[in-house]
Design a protein around this motif. Structure first.
Motif, PDB file in Angstrom:
ATOM      1  N   GLU A   7       2.451  12.434  -9.512  1.00 34.62           N
ATOM      2  CA  GLU A   7       3.283  11.235  -9.386  1.00 34.62           C
ATOM      3  C   GLU A   7       3.493  10.879  -7.909  1.00 34.62           C
ATOM      4  O   GLU A   7       3.412   9.715  -7.529  1.00 34.62           O
ATOM      5  CB  GLU A   7       4.630  11.499 -10.060  1.00 34.62           C
ATOM      6  N   ASN A   8       3.745  11.899  -7.105  1.00 31.71           N
ATOM      7  CA  ASN A   8       3.920  11.665  -5.667  1.00 31.71           C
ATOM      8  C   ASN A   8       2.633  11.130  -5.033  1.00 31.71           C
ATOM      9  O   ASN A   8       2.681  10.256  -4.168  1.00 31.71           O
ATOM     10  CB  ASN A   8       4.365  12.940  -4.961  1.00 31.71           C
ATOM     11  N   ALA A   9       1.501  11.650  -5.496  1.00 31.23           N
ATOM     12  CA  ALA A   9       0.213  11.163  -4.986  1.00 31.23           C
ATOM     13  C   ALA A   9       0.018   9.699  -5.369  1.00 31.23           C
ATOM     14  O   ALA A   9      -0.469   8.881  -4.571  1.00 31.23           O
ATOM     15  CB  ALA A   9      -0.920  12.017  -5.549  1.00 31.23           C
ATOM     16  N   LEU A  10       0.446   9.377  -6.595  1.00 29.72           N
ATOM     17  CA  LEU A  10       0.351   7.995  -7.083  1.00 29.72           C
ATOM     18  C   LEU A  10       1.221   7.067  -6.221  1.00 29.72           C
ATOM     19  O   LEU A  10       0.794   5.979  -5.820  1.00 29.72           O
ATOM     20  CB  LEU A  10       0.826   7.960  -8.539  1.00 29.72           C
ATOM     21  N   ILE A  11       2.430   7.543  -5.907  1.00 36.84           N
ATOM     22  CA  ILE A  11       3.350   6.755  -5.068  1.00 36.84           C
ATOM     23  C   ILE A  11       2.731   6.527  -3.687  1.00 36.84           C
ATOM     24  O   ILE A  11       2.812   5.428  -3.136  1.00 36.84           O
ATOM     25  CB  ILE A  11       4.726   7.445  -4.988  1.00 36.84           C
ATOM     26  N   ASP A  12       2.093   7.564  -3.154  1.00 35.41           N
ATOM     27  CA  ASP A  12       1.431   7.425  -1.845  1.00 35.41           C
ATOM     28  C   ASP A  12       0.369   6.327  -1.884  1.00 35.41           C
ATOM     29  O   ASP A  12       0.249   5.534  -0.959  1.00 35.41           O
ATOM     30  CB  ASP A  12       0.767   8.749  -1.433  1.00 35.41           C
ATOM     31  N   ARG A  13      -0.401   6.299  -2.974  1.00 34.68           N
ATOM     32  CA  ARG A  13      -1.456   5.284  -3.091  1.00 34.68           C
ATOM     33  C   ARG A  13      -0.858   3.886  -3.238  1.00 34.68           C
ATOM     34  O   ARG A  13      -1.382   2.918  -2.694  1.00 34.68           O
ATOM     35  CB  ARG A  13      -2.366   5.616  -4.285  1.00 34.68           C
ATOM     36  N   ILE A  14       0.251   3.800  -3.985  1.00 31.41           N
ATOM     37  CA  ILE A  14       0.911   2.491  -4.136  1.00 31.41           C
ATOM     38  C   ILE A  14       1.395   2.014  -2.762  1.00 31.41           C
ATOM     39  O   ILE A  14       1.202   0.862  -2.384  1.00 31.41           O
ATOM     40  CB  ILE A  14       2.103   2.584  -5.135  1.00 31.41           C
ATOM     41  N   LEU A  15       2.004   2.935  -2.027  1.00 33.28           N
ATOM     42  CA  LEU A  15       2.509   2.581  -0.700  1.00 33.28           C
ATOM     43  C   LEU A  15       1.369   2.224   0.263  1.00 33.28           C
ATOM     44  O   LEU A  15       1.559   1.445   1.194  1.00 33.28           O
ATOM     45  CB  LEU A  15       3.347   3.732  -0.124  1.00 33.28           C
ATOM     46  N   ALA A  16       0.209   2.798  -0.005  1.00 30.98           N
ATOM     47  CA  ALA A  16      -0.949   2.509   0.858  1.00 30.98           C
ATOM     48  C   ALA A  16      -1.582   1.160   0.518  1.00 30.98           C
ATOM     49  O   ALA A  16      -2.531   0.740   1.173  1.00 30.98           O
ATOM     50  CB  ALA A  16      -1.976   3.628   0.721  1.00 30.98           C
ATOM     51  N   GLY A  17      -1.077   0.502  -0.546  1.00 25.93           N
ATOM     52  CA  GLY A  17      -1.575  -0.840  -0.853  1.00 25.93           C
ATOM     53  C   GLY A  17      -2.141  -1.022  -2.246  1.00 25.93           C
ATOM     54  O   GLY A  17      -2.434  -2.140  -2.647  1.00 25.93           O
ATOM     55  N   GLU A  18      -2.280   0.085  -2.993  1.00 22.49           N
ATOM     56  CA  GLU A  18      -2.832  -0.059  -4.358  1.00 22.49           C
ATOM     57  C   GLU A  18      -1.694  -0.375  -5.327  1.00 22.49           C
ATOM     58  O   GLU A  18      -1.313   0.449  -6.165  1.00 22.49           O
ATOM     59  CB  GLU A  18      -3.556   1.223  -4.768  1.00 22.49           C
ATOM     60  N   GLU A  19      -1.175  -1.584  -5.217  1.00 23.19           N
ATOM     61  CA  GLU A  19       0.019  -1.982  -5.976  1.00 23.19           C
ATOM     62  C   GLU A  19      -0.175  -1.943  -7.488  1.00 23.19           C
ATOM     63  O   GLU A  19       0.772  -1.694  -8.230  1.00 23.19           O
ATOM     64  CB  GLU A  19       0.463  -3.376  -5.551  1.00 23.19           C
ATOM     65  N   ALA A  20      -1.388  -2.206  -7.923  1.00 24.98           N
ATOM     66  CA  ALA A  20      -1.655  -2.254  -9.369  1.00 24.98           C
ATOM     67  C   ALA A  20      -1.329  -0.923 -10.045  1.00 24.98           C
ATOM     68  O   ALA A  20      -1.007  -0.878 -11.235  1.00 24.98           O
ATOM     69  CB  ALA A  20      -3.105  -2.621  -9.609  1.00 24.98           C
ATOM     70  N   LEU A  21      -1.373   0.162  -9.269  1.00 27.68           N
ATOM     71  CA  LEU A  21      -1.085   1.488  -9.842  1.00 27.68           C
ATOM     72  C   LEU A  21       0.383   1.623 -10.249  1.00 27.68           C
ATOM     73  O   LEU A  21       0.744   2.509 -11.013  1.00 27.68           O
ATOM     74  CB  LEU A  21      -1.432   2.586  -8.828  1.00 27.68           C
TER      75      LEU A  21
END
Lengths: 186, 169
Positions: A7-21
């Protein structure tokens, strides 16, 4: 089922710009957020609006999520605050108590074979203070730990335990009182 | 009640407590009608609350959240009731100001604002000794600002939430 680490990895990706996640997080927690909102505002369309608003707020503040608590606990706190503030602004809304009684009445019809006692208990539940009512309802959902409920309501675990016990005692007292009055009128 | 408290009965219903506690409560239930009756009342409440389940939002919930991700969170706005009060206040103040202006109440309120003794005036900052000032112009500007605020309030606190709710329902 994703782990806290994933979940934390997912949040990192969202914060990096992958908003769709972010949709994955919404899908995972939408029922919890919606249920918390219903317990507070006691109205389904309003609860849906609040839950959506809470997810949008959580997205906006995702950068500030410090990972000390679980994402779910942090999100539930946002849902709780959004719902409380919504309720305060609309506290003169006329439909809330009726909806609550109907909801439980329907459930009683379904599961408890039209047992009148359950309607009395639903009324007793509505007579509780908001904090006691919410604590006991969240406790009985069996989805949140006492720690999570305590953190959500910014109270300590012992206070939550007291609220849950006291709520049930008061509901039982109310039930006894109503049944006693009913027996006297027969 | 043979020293059996509500808290002990509730713990019994929750399945808490050790074997010895449970045996003591079970013994008390079988020998004391008051305890048995109280347990039944608490059990009814317990069973009722156990019917409490997770609710599911509408099917397009996630889709709607995702399409609103960059929108301003709706609930941070004023409530419709407070918005309406503020709107009424703005309109009353504007109407009052316009009535007073048109009745000539501010006709004598014009003149010059003196800057001779202004603390801002020094060797680097040069200000005129006075500027003409007309309260009627000032009131009209305030009324114009009020009208813009009123329109903004009408949109944000009444019309937009109303149409959003209607769209949802």
């Amino acid at each position: 089922m994703i782990t806290v680490h994933e979940e934390n990895a997912l949040i990192d990706r969202i914060l990096a710009g992958e908003e769709a996640l972010y949709a994955q997080l919404v899908d995972k927690y939408k029922s919890f957020a919606y249920t918390i909102a219903i317990k507070i505002v006691e109205n389904r369309p309003e609860a849906e609006e609040i839950a959506q608003d809470a997810f949008v707020k959580a997205f906006h503040y995702l950068k500030k999520f410090n990972r000390e608590a679980k994402f779910s606990t942090w999100l539930y706190r946002i849902v709780f605050n959004t719902a409380i503030s919504y309720k305060r602004k609309n506290k003169y809304s006329l439909h809330s108590i009726e909806n609550e009684i109907i909801e439980y009445h329907e459930r009683a019809d379904h599961q408890m074979e039209k047992d009148d006692k359950h309607i009395y208990i639903a009324k007793a539940l509505n007579n509780l203070s908001d904090a006691d009512k919410l604590a006991v309802q969240l406790y009985y959902l069996n989805e949140f730990s006492l720690e999570e409920i305590a953190e959500m309501l910014t109270q300590n675990i012992n206070t939550i335990k007291v609220r849950v016990h006291r709520a049930r005692q008061r509901m039982a007292d109310e039930l006894r009182k109503i049944l006693h009055e009913e027996a006297l009128t027969l | 009640m043979q020293n059996i408290t509500d808290n002990e009965l509730l713990d019994f219903l929750d399945g808490n407590g050790d074997e010895r506690d449970r045996a003591r409560i079970e013994k008390s239930i079988s020998s004391d009608l008051t305890v048995k009756k109280r347990l039944e009342e608490l059990r009814l409440v317990h069973q009722f609350l156990q019917g409490n389940t997770l609710s599911s939002p509408s099917k397009n919930f996630t889709q709607r959240v995702m399409s609103n991700l960059h929108a301003r969170p709706a609930s941070s706005l004023l409530s419709p009731k407070n918005g309406l009060i503020l709107l009424a206040g703005l309109l009353i103040a504007s109407l009052l100001a316009l009535t007073l202006t048109s009745s000539g109440a501010f006709d004598q309120w014009h003149g010059f604002l003196p800057f001779d003794s202004s603390p801002l005036k020094n060797k680097w900052v040069t200000l005129p000794s006075s500027v003409p000032f007309d309260i009627k112009v000032f009131v009209k500007v305030v009324v114009l600002i009020n009208a813009a605020l009123a329109l903004l309030l009408l949109d944000r606190t009444i019309l937009r939430p109303y149409f959003q709710r209607r769209k949802f329902s």
